[in-house]
Design a protein around this motif. Sequence first.
Motif, PDB file in Angstrom:
ATOM      1  N   THR A  22       0.855  -1.192   0.000  1.00 33.42           N
ATOM      2  CA  THR A  22       0.000   0.000   0.000  1.00 33.42           C
ATOM      3  C   THR A  22       0.885   1.234   0.000  1.00 33.42           C
ATOM      4  O   THR A  22       1.073   1.867   1.035  1.00 33.42           O
ATOM      5  N   PRO A  23       1.481   1.562  -1.144  1.00 31.80           N
ATOM      6  CA  PRO A  23       2.450   2.659  -1.220  1.00 31.80           C
ATOM      7  C   PRO A  23       1.829   4.004  -0.861  1.00 31.80           C
ATOM      8  O   PRO A  23       0.613   4.189  -0.909  1.00 31.80           O
ATOM      9  N   GLY A  24       2.701   4.946  -0.495  1.00 31.87           N
ATOM     10  CA  GLY A  24       2.236   6.293  -0.153  1.00 31.87           C
ATOM     11  C   GLY A  24       2.648   6.717   1.233  1.00 31.87           C
ATOM     12  O   GLY A  24       2.464   7.871   1.607  1.00 31.87           O
ATOM     13  N   PHE A  25       3.217   5.782   2.007  1.00 34.71           N
ATOM     14  CA  PHE A  25       3.677   6.115   3.347  1.00 34.71           C
ATOM     15  C   PHE A  25       5.187   6.037   3.406  1.00 34.71           C
ATOM     16  O   PHE A  25       5.786   5.065   2.939  1.00 34.71           O
ATOM     17  N   ASP A  26       5.787   7.056   3.973  1.00 32.64           N
ATOM     18  CA  ASP A  26       7.241   7.113   4.116  1.00 32.64           C
ATOM     19  C   ASP A  26       7.648   6.368   5.382  1.00 32.64           C
ATOM     20  O   ASP A  26       7.401   6.834   6.499  1.00 32.64           O
ATOM     21  N   LEU A  27       8.260   5.226   5.225  1.00 28.28           N
ATOM     22  CA  LEU A  27       8.658   4.407   6.367  1.00 28.28           C
ATOM     23  C   LEU A  27       9.674   5.095   7.265  1.00 28.28           C
ATOM     24  O   LEU A  27       9.863   4.692   8.414  1.00 28.28           O
ATOM     25  N   ALA A  28      10.315   6.144   6.750  1.00 32.87           N
ATOM     26  CA  ALA A  28      11.276   6.880   7.574  1.00 32.87           C
ATOM     27  C   ALA A  28      10.603   7.506   8.789  1.00 32.87           C
ATOM     28  O   ALA A  28      11.242   7.777   9.803  1.00 32.87           O
ATOM     29  N   LYS A  29       9.284   7.734   8.710  1.00 33.01           N
ATOM     30  CA  LYS A  29       8.558   8.349   9.821  1.00 33.01           C
ATOM     31  C   LYS A  29       8.576   7.474  11.070  1.00 33.01           C
ATOM     32  O   LYS A  29       8.510   7.965  12.185  1.00 33.01           O
ATOM     33  N   THR A  30       8.632   6.170  10.874  1.00 29.23           N
ATOM     34  CA  THR A  30       8.634   5.254  12.023  1.00 29.23           C
ATOM     35  C   THR A  30       9.946   4.488  12.145  1.00 29.23           C
ATOM     36  O   THR A  30      10.063   3.579  12.968  1.00 29.23           O
TER      37      THR A  30
END
Length: 331
Positions: free
Chosen positions: A105-113
């Motif tokens: 489900t692309p669209g979220f930047d994993l760097a945030k977590t």
Amino acid sequence: MRKFIALIGIACVLSTSGRAQVTDDVKKSYTQPIPGSTLVYDMVAIPGGTFTMGSPANEKGRKTDEGPQHKVTIEPFWMGKMEVTWDLFDLFAFKNMEKEMANRTPGFDLAKTDAATRPSPPYVDMSFGMGRAGYPAINMTQYSAIHFCAWLYAKTGIFYRLPTEAEWEYACRAGTTTPYSFGADVKKLGEYAWYNGNSDGSYKQVGQKKPNPWGLHDMHGNVMEWTLDQYYPDYYAKKAKGEVKEPYAKVTELYPNAVRGGSWDDDPAVLRSAARVPSVASWKMLDPQAPKSEWWLTSASFVGFRVVRPAKKPSDEEIKAYYNPPLIEEY
């Protein structure tokens, strides 16, 4: 994928960043999408008000730590409609699982977590074979549940935390003054709760029983729920005398902390709205590690949690304090 934006009565929209932007109207419930996944978490609007905390001296099953009764004023907040399930907790606990879901489900930047503090890998399946998809997450420490809230904040941009004991009881009662939110008739308990009289020795998927008057499921039974509070048996007495004015008892010791609601393994008296239970060291009795894990319990398959969101977002300093509980050496 669930279309949360189409739900009636939901005060929630997506920004271009994919984060949930929720209106300030705490009178409205909403559904929190979990960015980088297909998961959502329903939040119920809880109105502010003043209630009588604790139980009367003549309530059946009452213990002395439930008194004296005292008035508490609660600010509006939102509370999870259901207990946090493994579906969501596993995204926090297992970084690879979060990454895999985000890739789908692309669209979220994993760097945030990426910098989130996560649990050490459990040495066994912490559901102990009782069920996972749709079942409440269990066997985590209070410390672990708090760090889940920090991860959820990084994930959504919205501040979530554990409820205080007072918030929990206020939400459980839902305006009632009876032993249970549905009244005093124990014969009706099975309509609202999983307990040792109907659970067949295990927890159940969330939301199968009737909700309380404010729309919260499983506040009585299924699994006990962590609160923010240190447990003190005489805390209400100190409140009544004016010796304690803080909204909750901050944790300074490993044991005991306060859990609420009773579980699938408990008698009806433990499921009452006012019933208080202290955590104990034996909940880690089977942990073979030395030192024992700060993240996982091994003998508390009856303990889980749900989250709340206060109407007023705390300051950055307050949020940091919420999300950095003391790591006590004996964990």
